[in-house]
Motif scaffolding. Sequence first.
Motif, short mmCIF file in Angstrom:
data_model
loop_
_atom_site.label_atom_id
_atom_site.label_comp_id
_atom_site.label_asym_id
_atom_site.label_seq_id
_atom_site.Cartn_x
_atom_site.Cartn_y
_atom_site.Cartn_z
N ASP A 1 55.35 4.50 76.54
CA ASP A 1 55.35 3.35 77.45
C ASP A 1 54.87 2.12 76.68
O ASP A 1 53.70 2.00 76.35
CB ASP A 1 54.41 3.63 78.64
CG ASP A 1 54.49 2.55 79.69
OD1 ASP A 1 55.38 1.67 79.60
OD2 ASP A 1 53.66 2.57 80.61
N VAL A 2 55.79 1.23 76.38
CA VAL A 2 55.48 0.05 75.56
C VAL A 2 54.48 -0.87 76.24
O VAL A 2 53.68 -1.53 75.58
CB VAL A 2 56.78 -0.71 75.22
CG1 VAL A 2 56.50 -1.94 74.39
CG2 VAL A 2 57.75 0.19 74.51
N ASP A 3 54.47 -0.90 77.55
CA ASP A 3 53.56 -1.79 78.28
C ASP A 3 52.13 -1.26 78.37
O ASP A 3 51.22 -2.00 78.69
CB ASP A 3 54.09 -2.03 79.69
CG ASP A 3 55.39 -2.80 79.68
OD1 ASP A 3 55.57 -3.60 78.74
OD2 ASP A 3 56.20 -2.61 80.59
N ASN A 4 51.92 0.00 78.06
CA ASN A 4 50.60 0.60 78.13
C ASN A 4 49.89 0.43 76.78
O ASN A 4 49.83 1.34 75.97
CB ASN A 4 50.72 2.09 78.50
CG ASN A 4 49.39 2.70 78.81
OD1 ASN A 4 48.39 2.01 78.93
ND2 ASN A 4 49.38 4.02 78.92
N VAL A 5 49.32 -0.76 76.57
CA VAL A 5 48.78 -1.10 75.25
C VAL A 5 47.37 -0.55 75.05
O VAL A 5 47.05 -0.02 74.01
CB VAL A 5 48.78 -2.64 75.06
CG1 VAL A 5 48.19 -3.00 73.73
CG2 VAL A 5 50.19 -3.17 75.17
N ARG B 1 48.83 4.82 69.23
CA ARG B 1 49.17 3.56 69.91
C ARG B 1 50.53 3.05 69.43
O ARG B 1 51.34 2.56 70.22
CB ARG B 1 48.10 2.51 69.64
CG ARG B 1 48.51 1.15 70.17
CD ARG B 1 47.51 0.10 69.82
NE ARG B 1 46.53 0.02 70.88
CZ ARG B 1 45.48 -0.77 70.86
NH1 ARG B 1 45.25 -1.52 69.81
NH2 ARG B 1 44.65 -0.82 71.87
N ARG C 1 53.62 5.19 71.05
CA ARG C 1 53.53 5.51 72.47
C ARG C 1 54.91 5.39 73.13
O ARG C 1 55.78 4.67 72.66
CB ARG C 1 52.53 4.59 73.16
CG ARG C 1 52.91 3.13 73.15
CD ARG C 1 51.79 2.27 73.68
NE ARG C 1 52.15 0.88 73.62
CZ ARG C 1 51.95 0.09 72.58
NH1 ARG C 1 51.35 0.55 71.52
NH2 ARG C 1 52.33 -1.17 72.61
#
Length: 61
Positions: A31-35, A26, A29
């Motif tokens: 894609d920073v928005d894909n939490v 995590r 990752r």
Amino acid sequence: MQGSMLTIGISAAALFGIAEVANWRRNNRRDVDNVGFMPWRGIALASAAIAIFATAFALRG
């Protein structure tokens, strides 16, 4: 009783390892928005505490 507590301790330690790997993934990752929605830090902390206490109870026997 002793064997079951040791089994719980080993299972919790394995869950701790899985949670730490997932938390590392995590944090790294692309894609920073894909939490995601799993609280991996809390799962790792709880499983570490359970592993320590279950192993201590198994060794106390």
